[in-house]
Design an enzyme around this catalytic site. Structure first.
Site, PDB file in Angstrom:
ATOM      1  N   ASP A  12      -7.065  56.199  27.369  1.00 23.47           N
ATOM      2  CA  ASP A  12      -6.879  55.490  28.622  1.00 23.47           C
ATOM      3  C   ASP A  12      -7.010  56.517  29.754  1.00 23.47           C
ATOM      4  O   ASP A  12      -6.821  57.719  29.526  1.00 23.47           O
ATOM      5  CB  ASP A  12      -5.491  54.832  28.627  1.00 23.47           C
ATOM      6  N   CYS A  15      13.743  59.136 -11.665  1.00 21.96           N
ATOM      7  CA  CYS A  15      14.970  58.528 -11.134  1.00 21.96           C
ATOM      8  C   CYS A  15      14.660  57.683  -9.900  1.00 21.96           C
ATOM      9  O   CYS A  15      15.037  56.511  -9.812  1.00 21.96           O
ATOM     10  CB  CYS A  15      15.986  59.604 -10.765  1.00 21.96           C
ATOM     11  N   CYS A  68      51.257  45.548  17.330  1.00 17.41           N
ATOM     12  CA  CYS A  68      51.865  44.797  16.241  1.00 17.41           C
ATOM     13  C   CYS A  68      50.900  44.716  15.072  1.00 17.41           C
ATOM     14  O   CYS A  68      49.763  45.182  15.151  1.00 17.41           O
ATOM     15  CB  CYS A  68      52.250  43.385  16.695  1.00 17.41           C
ATOM     16  N   CYS A 120      14.867  63.729 -10.738  1.00 17.01           N
ATOM     17  CA  CYS A 120      13.408  63.850 -10.790  1.00 17.01           C
ATOM     18  C   CYS A 120      12.774  62.551 -10.289  1.00 17.01           C
ATOM     19  O   CYS A 120      13.477  61.593  -9.941  1.00 17.01           O
ATOM     20  CB  CYS A 120      12.925  64.167 -12.203  1.00 17.01           C
ATOM     21  N   ASP A 130      -0.506  54.827  27.787  1.00 15.55           N
ATOM     22  CA  ASP A 130       0.864  54.990  28.278  1.00 15.55           C
ATOM     23  C   ASP A 130       1.442  53.738  28.921  1.00 15.55           C
ATOM     24  O   ASP A 130       2.619  53.709  29.274  1.00 15.55           O
ATOM     25  CB  ASP A 130       0.921  56.125  29.299  1.00 15.55           C
TER      26      ASP A 130
END
Length: 793
Positions: free
Chosen positions: A493, A17, A81, A14, A687
């Site tokens: 713009d 918590c 190795c 809930c 943009d």
């Protein structure tokens, strides 16, 4: 060093918590955490010099919850190795997002436990490859997408078992309500105990466990309420059962059915809640499903199908007609048309040739192409979109803070009310009678679960941002989704936003030499107008020269030197500032500008040699979008560096009345600030790189997805594909989401405000309270899911 990690947290039941975890994490030095109950994730910004991811995980564990880790197994190739395996293991274990890594030289394998969010299998493989080895996922690796399904099945099976055991007890409840005569065995205290015991302490043990962990760490959540309420009913009934020993005529007052049915109803609510939650993430799942699962890669001159996870940057891939583009890249052979509707919303396929960029998850229509991978894994455009959606769904809107604060104090207050209710009934209402006092107190404990309160905001945010992503609108966070509904002014713009950003030369006055000077100068510029001029000159078969010196004067034009000739190209102010006479050309310039064209003068060695007029076509959606915004009560303003006449002509064609023209790039942010000072809630839409400061300063920055990465990074919202109709849709969706959140909060607050007094007055049976509590969370989530069907077009 500041870092961010996304931790999946298990065990929250809930809002109390999530609020407690968030509060405790934020007390750690250098930590800023946000915990989302719906997504079951904590987004944590932390100072890596002061705290580690392991420290964060340990702190969550101490609170009685757990941080989920992903267990992955890999085949590792190239080790020779023990030093090899040791090196890989050491490097992996240094990664803060990896909890533990073990590399086995003998089996040539690695097992890694990591925190999902900032780490995935692909990144681990890339890390191993950087060390000079190769790796791939084991063939039998468990599909992590099944985890949620398994959890749901587990909840369902537990619910079915609980319901079967509670059914005989439920029948005894009916005898009290409707005076139905049932077999005497059903009324036997020990018979009822046999059915109630496994429900209470086996199926319902999760509530005791959760309550213990919370109380141990100094917190209290829904589990505490459930454990207290059902235990009170169970142990009182057990006490009554023992009273029958030696007294066969005693008729005990049993409430075994209350505790068992309550647990069953709560499990039913949790199961429905889990099912509903899975629907809130469906938008994200649909995005994930867009990407291809395999790619056809050229290896040793052969075409080989490999999993997407194994595709690396610079790999050469073959894509056949009807197949999805696997990753982002460039076409190096062939040509085709590609359906990019998943990215841009445009249904018309886009023609692609050698050198053109292609995006992963788009559909190859009819050509056979060879491409080179430039972005893979989390770097692709689709993964970037998914990341933005994940961040938005995991973020908190400011409106949620009130609910979080209340939830943090809610459970202790409810326990206090329940104790007070018990005392009042025992002392005043029915003096000395424990039974009615106990029933009223249990009803208060059960009905007051704060789950609905904790789910009210995040579920709406999840569904809202997911729905927006499906429409091509990416909100970077819940706070941006919330603020968008307040917008009353949209500043647009011009170039690349209202217009397509692909201008063409419409008029040129001057000779071939002037065109050569003009195009050669503009070739050094990156402006869209410059590209149009260069393309025009190439079409006229004009030979271009190299400029010896190039300088851009923002907002005015450019200056270059070619073959020892000084070239100036730009507006009237550039010419007058350099003492060049322009009187003979002003009427022609004005005529072009009234036609909505951008006109530039070309001067060679202090004399005007010609005029070039360039026009950018207006987007088809611009006028419709602007009209829609006006109908919504939003004022629309054009902000451009272009001259007043050209700007006014473009504005008239799309229905904009307010124009701010001839604004230098560095002045755009100042204009936004002036509007804000005047009391406007401003959204800036742009943009380009020059729009970035204004996008960052605006109340909401909206970047056009076809624009620059700088603009997209600075913005709060990204519109994929560049269609302006998505701007009013974003505002509508924000308004609908905020309405939905307020409805949820109103329902959650109202439910508790009404339910607790009714329960305290003894007018609500505990099992009815349990049913109402279980269904309250489902109601909130169901209301949030309505956003998936809201009409925004």
């Amino acid at each position: 060093m500041n870092k961010q990690v996304n931790l999946p947290i298990e065990g929250m039941t809930c809002a109390a918590c999530s609020t407690r975890i968030e509060r405790v994490l934020n007390k750690m030095d250098g930590v800023e955490a946000k915990v989302n109950l719906t997504t079951e994730h904590a987004t944590v910004d932390y100072d890596a010099d002061k705290v580690s991811v392991q420290d964060l995980s340990d702190k969550v564990d101490k609170l009685g919850y757990s941080v989920r880790t992903v267990h992955s197994a890999f085949d590792v190739m190239g080790m020779t190795c023990a030093a090899c395996s040791s090196r890989i293991e050491k490097v992996l274990n240094k990664q803060p997002e990896i909890r533990s890594a073990t590399v086995n030289l003998t089996t040539e394998s690695a097992t890694v436990d990591y925190y999902p969010g900032n780490m995935d299998d692909r990144m681990i493989i890339e890390r191993i490859r950087k060390l000079g080895y190769d790796a791939k996922l084991k063939a039998d690796e468990e599909d992590k997408a099944d985890v949620k399904d398994k959890e749901l099945r587990k909840k369902r099976n537990k619910l079915i078992l609980s319901a079967l055991l509670s059914l005989p007890l439920l029948l005894t409840m009916l005898t009290h309500l409707f005076d139905i005569h049932l077999p005497h065995l059903l009324m036997n205290a020990w018979f009822q105990l046999a059915f109630a015991l496994p429900v209470q302490f086996i199926i319902g043990w999760q509530f005791y466990e959760g309550a213990y962990k919370n109380l141990r760490s100094g917190g209290a959540n829904m589990d505490v309420l459930v454990a207290l309420g059902t235990s009170a009913a169970f142990f009182y009934s057990l006490y009554e059962a023992f009273k029958t020993i030696g007294h066969p005529d005693y008729r005990p007052h049993l409430y075994f059915e209350t505790s068992a049915v309550l647990i069953t109803l709560i499990l039913f609510g949790k199961y429905l809640e889990a099912r509903a939650k899975s629907q809130t993430t469906r938008a994200l799942s649909s995005l994930l499903n867009l990407q291809a699962k395999e790619a056809r890669v050229i290896r040793d001159n052969d075409e080989v199908m490999i999993p997407m996870e194994e595709v690396a940057v610079s790999d050469v891939l073959v894509v056949k007609p009807g197949e999805k583009i696997p990753v982002d890249g460039l076409i190096i052979k062939g040509h085709t048309s590609i359906d990019e509707s998943m990215l841009t919303g445009e249904s018309i396929p886009v023609e692609k040739n050698i050198g053109d960029a292609v995006t992963g998850a788009t559909m190859n229509q009819n050509g056979h192409i060879t491409m080179k991978a430039t972005k893979v894994g989390r770097d692709t455009a689709l993964q970037s979109i998914i990341k933005v959606v994940e961040q938005a769904q995991g973020s908190k809107a400011p409106i949620q803070r009130l609910a979080d604060i209340i939830s943090g104090y809610f459970v202790p207050i409810v326990i206090g009310i329940a104790l007070l209710t018990f005392a009042v009934w025992m002392l005043l209402v029915t003096p000395g009678e424990i039974e009615p006092a106990l029933v009223a107190a249990i009803a208060v404990l059960v009905i007051a679960c704060p789950c609905a309160l904790g789910l009210a905001t995040p579920t709406s945010i999840m569904v809202g941002t997911g729905r927006a992503a499906e429409q091509g609108i990416l909100f970077k966070g819940g706070e941006h989704l919330e603020r968008t509904h307040e917008i009353n002014t949209v500043v647009l713009d011009k170039t690349g936003t209202i217009t397509r950003g692909r201008p063409e030369v419409t008029d040129f006055t001057g000779d071939a030499e002037t065109l050569m000077y003009l195009a050669s100068s503009e070739r050094a510029s990156g402006h869209p107008l410059a590209a149009a001029i260069v393309d025009y000159a190439k079409g006229q078969q004009v030979e271009l020269l190299d400029a010896q010196r190039f300088s851009a004067i923002p907002g005015h034009g450019i200056t270059t030197v070619i073959n020892q000739h000084n070239i100036l190209i730009g507006n009237r102010k550039l010419m007058t500032d350099n003492s060049i006479e322009i009187q003979a050309y002003t009427d022609e310039m004005t005529r072009y500008e009234h036609e909505g064209k951008t006109a530039m003068l070309v001067a060679v060695d202090q004399h005007i040699r010609g005029i070039v007029a360039v026009q950018d076509t207006v987007k088809e959606s611009a006028a419709r979008a602007i009209q829609e915004m006006k109908q919504m009560g939003i004022e629309v303003i054009m902000l451009t560096g272009d001259n007043e006449r050209t700007a006014q002509a473009i504005a008239r064609s799309v229905g904009i009345d307010d124009v701010i023209a001839q604004v230098l790039p560095e002045e755009k942010a100042d204009k936004i600030k002036q509007l804000q000072i005047a009391g406007r809630k401003v959204a800036m839409v742009g943009d380009g790189v020059n729009d970035a400061p204004a996008l960052a300063l605006a109340d909401i920055g909206i970047a056009i997805g076809t624009g620059t990465e700088v603009a997209i990074e600075a913005a709060d919202v990204t519109i994929l594909g560049g269609e302006l109709t998505l701007i009013p849709e974003a505002v509508k969706l924000s308004r609908a989401t905020m309405r939905n959140i307020k409805q949820n909060l109103g329902f959650a607050f109202g439910y508790n405000a009404l339910g607790i007094p009714i329960a305290a007055l003894g007018l609500l049976a505990p099992w009815i309270a349990g049913a109402a509590m279980a269904l309250s969370s489902v109601s909130v989530i169901s209301n949030a899911l309505r956003l998936k069907r809201v009409k925004i077009k």
